[in-house]
Write an enzyme that holds these catalytic residues in place. Sequence first.
Site, short mmCIF file in Angstrom:
data_model
loop_
_atom_site.label_atom_id
_atom_site.label_comp_id
_atom_site.label_asym_id
_atom_site.label_seq_id
_atom_site.Cartn_x
_atom_site.Cartn_y
_atom_site.Cartn_z
N ALA A 35 12.33 -42.36 -11.55
CA ALA A 35 13.75 -42.45 -11.89
C ALA A 35 14.08 -43.85 -12.37
O ALA A 35 13.38 -44.82 -12.05
CB ALA A 35 14.62 -42.10 -10.67
N THR A 85 11.19 -41.51 -0.96
CA THR A 85 11.32 -41.79 0.48
C THR A 85 10.96 -40.58 1.31
O THR A 85 10.12 -40.65 2.22
CB THR A 85 12.74 -42.26 0.81
OG1 THR A 85 13.04 -43.47 0.09
CG2 THR A 85 12.88 -42.54 2.30
N ARG A 109 17.33 -21.28 -12.39
CA ARG A 109 18.14 -21.07 -13.59
C ARG A 109 17.23 -20.77 -14.78
O ARG A 109 16.20 -21.44 -14.94
CB ARG A 109 19.00 -22.31 -13.87
CG ARG A 109 19.95 -22.63 -12.73
CD ARG A 109 20.94 -23.72 -13.09
NE ARG A 109 20.30 -24.99 -13.39
CZ ARG A 109 19.90 -25.88 -12.48
NH1 ARG A 109 20.02 -25.61 -11.20
NH2 ARG A 109 19.34 -27.02 -12.84
N GLU A 113 0.82 -1.20 0.00
CA GLU A 113 0.00 0.00 0.00
C GLU A 113 0.86 1.26 0.00
O GLU A 113 0.58 2.22 -0.74
CB GLU A 113 -0.92 0.01 1.23
CG GLU A 113 -1.90 -1.16 1.29
CD GLU A 113 -1.37 -2.36 2.07
OE1 GLU A 113 -2.18 -3.04 2.70
OE2 GLU A 113 -0.14 -2.60 2.02
N LEU A 155 19.66 -27.10 -7.02
CA LEU A 155 18.45 -26.56 -6.42
C LEU A 155 18.38 -25.04 -6.51
O LEU A 155 17.77 -24.38 -5.66
CB LEU A 155 18.31 -27.00 -4.96
CG LEU A 155 18.17 -28.50 -4.72
CD1 LEU A 155 18.00 -28.78 -3.24
CD2 LEU A 155 17.01 -29.09 -5.50
#
Length: 359
Positions: free
Chosen positions: A157, A292, A201, A47, A198
């Site tokens: 995977a 997991t 990019r 604001e 991580l």
Amino acid sequence: MARALDVARRARGRTHPNPPVGAVVVGNDGIILGEGATQPAGGDHAEVMALRATGLRARGATLAVTLEPCNHHGHTPPCTQAILRAGIRRVVAAIPDTNPGVRGGGFDYLRKHGVQVLTGVSARAASDLAQGHFKLTETGRPHVTAKWAMTSDGKVAKPTGGGRITGNAAWRRVHEMRDAADAIITGVDSILVDDSRLTVRPPPADGRQPLRVVFDSKARTRPASRVVDRDARVLILTTAAAPPDRVHSLKKAGAEVRTCTPTAAGRVDTEAALGLLGDLRLSTVLLEAGPTLTGAFLAADAIDSLAVFVAPWRMGNGLAAAADIDNLRRRMLDRPRFSEIGMDSLFEADLHRYGPAVA
């Protein structure tokens, strides 16, 4: 309000411990006079930014804002007082703030001082933006979005690990999600197998990167791993079972290391870890982990929303996802949302929602 929401979205990941809020000042002729978004911690709220951009033209105008203006002193003065000083005639707010320091007080203050207040405009979209803020203020824990990619037969995977599953468009979407998060969580196995960075990019224009958090009960992360670099902060969560020499090596390499309560199996306890991240005032985290750790979050009912990318091919022999979509449907609050991302599909759903109830 649509413009205010767009402004708020651009601030995601850059405002904690405050929520990403957008504000727009509109003249009586419908012309936008100024706009602003919440600044990084300690900076001005949306604001005030919008009013400053508008200047004297704010007198008699309307302020559209995605969240109820604050009426308390924090790092900055109350936004309600700035609104009154600017001479705003009407405030249109999407949703009330459930923060105990606000909770209707902003609206009440404005009405008491002669400002018209209208609420409920684009409430669902604004609530989506504020889920992290609402969960943090209500529970002391950050909002968790679990993201993973799998093939059409539910594999995440190859048996040996590694390898991309989805296409370039999905890859870009994931980096947009990272850019909007305060932190990214993964498990040490993902670091050991994929050597994941991580990071966002390409790097965003402002250079900001989310905090990277690795669940690593025995400090097995290699100090030379790409996640332990100077491009962004990395927090390694261990237990008392972590060898002191490994912890020392990680700290020497530049990582932050915190010890968490372990589970009966000796892993980092999910609830304890989220409590620690909440103490750091992180409001939104993206869980990018293997089955997991993702399964542990699901078992602990610690996932608030899902973003599952599904690629149009079958792997056959491979590592199965933590849960298939049919099983996930039973946990959803409402119908899932599907979209096409290049050649892949994106499945999104909410498992928990926070803040005011909106349609």
